[in-house]
Write an enzyme that holds these catalytic residues in place. Sequence first.
Site, PDB file in Angstrom:
ATOM      1  CB  CYS A   6      -0.957   0.026   1.175  1.00 28.16           C
ATOM      2  SG  CYS A   6      -2.211   1.319   0.993  1.00 28.16           S
ATOM      3  CB  CYS A  62      -3.719   3.760  -3.937  1.00 33.02           C
ATOM      4  SG  CYS A  62      -2.897   4.204  -2.414  1.00 33.02           S
TER       5      CYS A  62
END
Length: 422
Positions: free
Chosen positions: A160, A362
Site C-alpha cells: 500500500c 489506492c
Amino acid sequence: MKQHYQVVIIGGGTGGIMTAAQLLNHDSSMKIAVIEPAESHFYQPAWTLVGAGAYEMQKTERKMSSVMPSGVTWIKDYATTFEPENNAVNTRENGSVSYDYLIVSPGLQMDLDGIEGLREALQTESVCSNYIDPEKTYRVLQNFKGGNALFTQPATPIKCGGAPQKIMYLAEEYFKKSGVRDQTEVIFATPGSVIFGVQPFKQTLEEVIRRKRVHLKTFYSPYKIDPVKKEVYFKYTKQDEGGCVINEDENVIREHIEGEMTFVVPYDMLHLAPPQSAPDFVKQSPFAHQEGPSKGWMDVDKFTLQHSHYKNVFGLGDVCALPTAKTGAAIRKQAPVVVDNILEMMKDNKLSDSVYEGYSSCPLVTGYGKMVLAEFKYDNVRDSDPLLSKFMDTSKEKWALWVLKKHGLPYLYWNRMMKGRM
C-alpha cells in the site's frame, strides 16, 4: 507421514484465502492445503483509519479459523524450505508436504533493521508506524503538542504505497482539531520524485499538499534515525545534482546538511513505513530473483503469475516482483488469473487465456470524510472502474468514497472476497 495435495497454498492472507475459496467454488472435491501459522487474519487496509482514531482495531481482526474455507486442510505451521524438483514444501513441525501445484502467497515482512536506529526509535513514544501498531499511531497523535511532524517511507517496495501519506493527511486535520496545527510543521519526505505517479490523481494530491501547507521533500531516502537527538538522516538521491542545498530563509523545519548528499531533519513526532522485503524463506529459495533490482522477491511472469522456471508454481500478492502497487485490490485481480491457469493446467496441461494487466488501487484518504480512489495498471495507466466512474470522478476528493473506504470495502472484503465471490 508424507502428505500430498493437489494444491498447496503458502499463506493465509488475502491471496491465500481468496484463491483457496475460488478453487473450491469451481470444484468442492479438490484437495487443498493452506500452510499458515497465524491464529488471526487482519483487514489491514483499515489500519490507516485506526491510526487516526476513525476505526476500531478489533474490527480489523478475525480468527483465522473463521475465514479458512470449508474443505481446506489448514496446516498450522511455518513453511521453511522448498524442494521444487520434488514438488515439496518443508515445514517446521509437520515435515514435508508435496503438491501437484503450488501457490506462494505469504505476503512480505517488515525489515526493522533496514534503517539504522529504527528498531530503537520505535520503542520511544514519538515514533510510530501504522504498518506495525496503528493504535500507537493514534496515541502519538493525541500526545503531540506541536513542532515537526515528519512522515516518511523507505526506498524498498512497500505494501500500500499510499499509506504513508494517507496518515499524514489525517494527522494534519487531527492537529487542527486538537489546536496544535499552528505550532506544527507537517513534512512528507519520500524517496520518489513525485507525490503520486498516476495522473490525474497526482494533480489532485498536489493540490491537497498545497492546501494543507505540507513541506514536500522528494528524493529523500531515509537511512538512519537518531532517537536520542530525534533526527532522521536522508540520502538525497536525485542524480546530476551538485549536492544538497537548503534555502535558509524558508528553513522553518530546522533541517541541516551533513556532507554532500545527506539531509538531517529533526522530528517531534515521526511516522514511517519500515523497509520491507520478501520473507526469508522465499528470499533464500529457488523461486526468488537471484540478482538485480528485484533480488529476493518472487520471480513470476507479470501477466500469468506463473514462475519463470517451475511451471506448476504460481506467485500471488505482495511477495511477487511485479511493477505495480502491492495492495489487496491487486490480489483481487490476480487470484482469478492464478485460479484459471491452474484449472486449465489440470485439464489440458496449458495456461488459460486469463492475464493480469497490473491492476491495483489506492484508496487515498485525504482527510476525515474525504477520499480519492486511484485505480491504475501497468505503466501507470489509469484504470478506473467504469461503473463507479459513471456516478463520480474518483480522482476528486469525495465524501462518498470515504464511506466506501470505511464501510463498503470492509463488508466486501469479509463477505465477498474471503468467500471467493469477487
